[in-house]
Design an enzyme around this catalytic site. Structure first.
Site, mmCIF file in Angstrom:
data_model
loop_
_atom_site.group_PDB
_atom_site.id
_atom_site.type_symbol
_atom_site.label_atom_id
_atom_site.label_comp_id
_atom_site.label_asym_id
_atom_site.label_seq_id
_atom_site.Cartn_x
_atom_site.Cartn_y
_atom_site.Cartn_z
ATOM 1 C CG ASN A 19 22.904 -46.098 14.461
ATOM 2 O OD1 ASN A 19 22.820 -44.985 14.974
ATOM 3 N ND2 ASN A 19 21.828 -46.813 14.135
ATOM 4 C CD1 TRP A 20 28.182 -45.232 18.649
ATOM 5 C CD2 TRP A 20 28.628 -43.288 19.674
ATOM 6 N NE1 TRP A 20 29.537 -45.162 18.846
ATOM 7 C CE2 TRP A 20 29.842 -43.981 19.480
ATOM 8 C CE3 TRP A 20 28.657 -42.038 20.296
ATOM 9 C CZ2 TRP A 20 31.069 -43.466 19.894
ATOM 10 C CZ3 TRP A 20 29.877 -41.520 20.700
ATOM 11 C CH2 TRP A 20 31.072 -42.234 20.510
ATOM 12 C CE LYS A 21 20.759 -48.941 16.822
ATOM 13 N NZ LYS A 21 19.927 -50.138 16.792
ATOM 14 C CG HIS B 134 18.100 -47.089 12.040
ATOM 15 N ND1 HIS B 134 17.268 -47.695 12.948
ATOM 16 C CD2 HIS B 134 19.259 -47.774 12.066
ATOM 17 C CE1 HIS B 134 17.911 -48.708 13.499
ATOM 18 N NE2 HIS B 134 19.127 -48.781 12.984
ATOM 19 C CD GLU C 59 16.704 -48.494 16.383
ATOM 20 O OE1 GLU C 59 17.345 -47.444 16.553
ATOM 21 O OE2 GLU C 59 17.205 -49.629 16.530
ATOM 22 C CD GLU D 4 20.999 -51.321 10.094
ATOM 23 O OE1 GLU D 4 22.071 -51.474 10.688
ATOM 24 O OE2 GLU D 4 20.096 -50.569 10.529
ATOM 25 N N GLY E 22 19.421 -55.189 17.176
ATOM 26 C CA GLY E 22 19.353 -55.107 18.627
ATOM 27 C C GLY E 22 18.790 -56.355 19.290
ATOM 28 C CB SER F 264 22.835 -58.809 16.024
ATOM 29 O OG SER F 264 21.660 -58.365 16.693
HETATM 30 P P1 PGA Z 1 22.683 -53.537 16.368
HETATM 31 O O1 PGA Z 1 22.081 -52.262 15.560
HETATM 32 O O2 PGA Z 1 24.078 -53.725 15.843
HETATM 33 O O3 PGA Z 1 22.636 -53.134 17.797
HETATM 34 O O4 PGA Z 1 21.798 -54.686 16.036
HETATM 35 C C1 PGA Z 1 22.379 -52.076 14.216
HETATM 36 C C2 PGA Z 1 21.652 -50.840 13.738
HETATM 37 O O5 PGA Z 1 20.501 -50.633 14.144
HETATM 38 O O6 PGA Z 1 22.200 -50.043 12.953
#
Ligand code: PGA
Length: 255
Positions: A13-15, A98, A100, A170, A176, A216
């Site tokens: 997931n490159w965001k 997600h 976010e 998640e 993150g 993470s």
């Molecule tokens: P992260 O993000 O691996 O940077 O913790 C995972 C995600 O948000 O899908």
């Protein structure tokens, strides 16, 4: 419980990272590193990167996903992207709900459900994210919340459509932050998700659904996390922006 009944899927997931040129370059770097993967390899990229990513991944075992989809087929929804647009661009997967998006863009369990239905109706595989905050965990609501989010996301999804659903557990506190859930916490959370699916669709169906862990996950901890019976893959943020690290995670999924 039989892990062999479900597909192992490692999805990046490159965001909001990488321009189209940088996306193509990173995929070129990744291609030889993941070519012999024994799991499905997916990269979910920013919408503007999709054409470049699809072109770069062509002929390889990397499939491209989007990071969001709107629930209407078309109309006055400035800035949004419909499922058939993604399909025509060569997208196969889409991340939905997600944390976010729930936190910063007012995503709710209801819109997550509507987006999931729109994705499935268009033939996309939905990667639906669920997860508790640290506060919810400390209050003892993890199981209740994960089951609620899972069932809400799957409202009106048929057992047939469920074949194109992946749930990503998640924990918000692990995204993150560098703080990974322990392998046992990941297994337990994924188990709550699977139990929720079993309550609606039955145990046999629940055992076929891929449930990823995300938060993470990295080259150092992937093997232990992925060794757990309920952890069928990973949704990888930061580590999916590094070809070498991502390929180590992909290899760990095969073991
Ligand atoms: P992260 O993000 O691996 O940077 O913790 C995972 C995600 O948000 O899908």
């Amino acid at each position: 419980m039989n892990k062999a009944k479900r597909a192992a899927v490692i999805a990046g997931n490159w965001k909001m990272n990488k321009t189209p040129k940088a996306a193509a370059a990173l995929i070129e770097e990744m291609k030889p590193l993941v070519a012999d993967a024994d799991c499905k390899v997916v990269l979910c990229v920013p919408a503007i990167d999709i054409p470049a990513a699809v072109a770069a991944a062509k002929g390889s075992n990397i499939e491209i996903g989007a990071e969001n989809v709107h629930f209407k087929a078309s109309g006055a929804y400035t800035g949004e992207i419909a499922a058939d647009m993604l399909v025509e661009a060569g997208v196969k997967y889409v991340v939905i709900g997600h944390s976010e998006r729930r936190q910063y863009f007012a995503e709710t369990d209801q819109t997550v459900n509507l987006r999931t239905l729109a994705a499935l109706n268009a033939g996309l595989t939905a990667i639906v994210c669920v997860g508790e905050t640290l506060e919810q965990r400390e209050l003892g609501y993890t199981e209740t919340l994960l089951k609620y989010q899972t069932k809400m996301a799957l409202t009106n999804v048929t057992a047939e459509q469920l074949k194109n659903v992946i749930i990503a557990y998640e924990p918000v506190w692990a995204i993150g932050t560098g703080v990974t859930a322990t392998a046992d916490q990941a297994d337990e959370g994924n188990g709550f998700v699977r139990a929720a699916i079993a309550e609606v669709y039955g145990q046999e169906v629940a055992e076929t659904v891929t449930v990823q862990y995300g938060g993470s996950m990295n080259a150092a901890n992937a093997e232990e996390l992925l060794s757990k019976v309920n952890v069928d893959g990973g949704l990888i943020g930061g580590a999916s922006l590094k070809a070498q690290d991502f390929s180590v995670i992909v290899k760990a999924a095969a073991q």
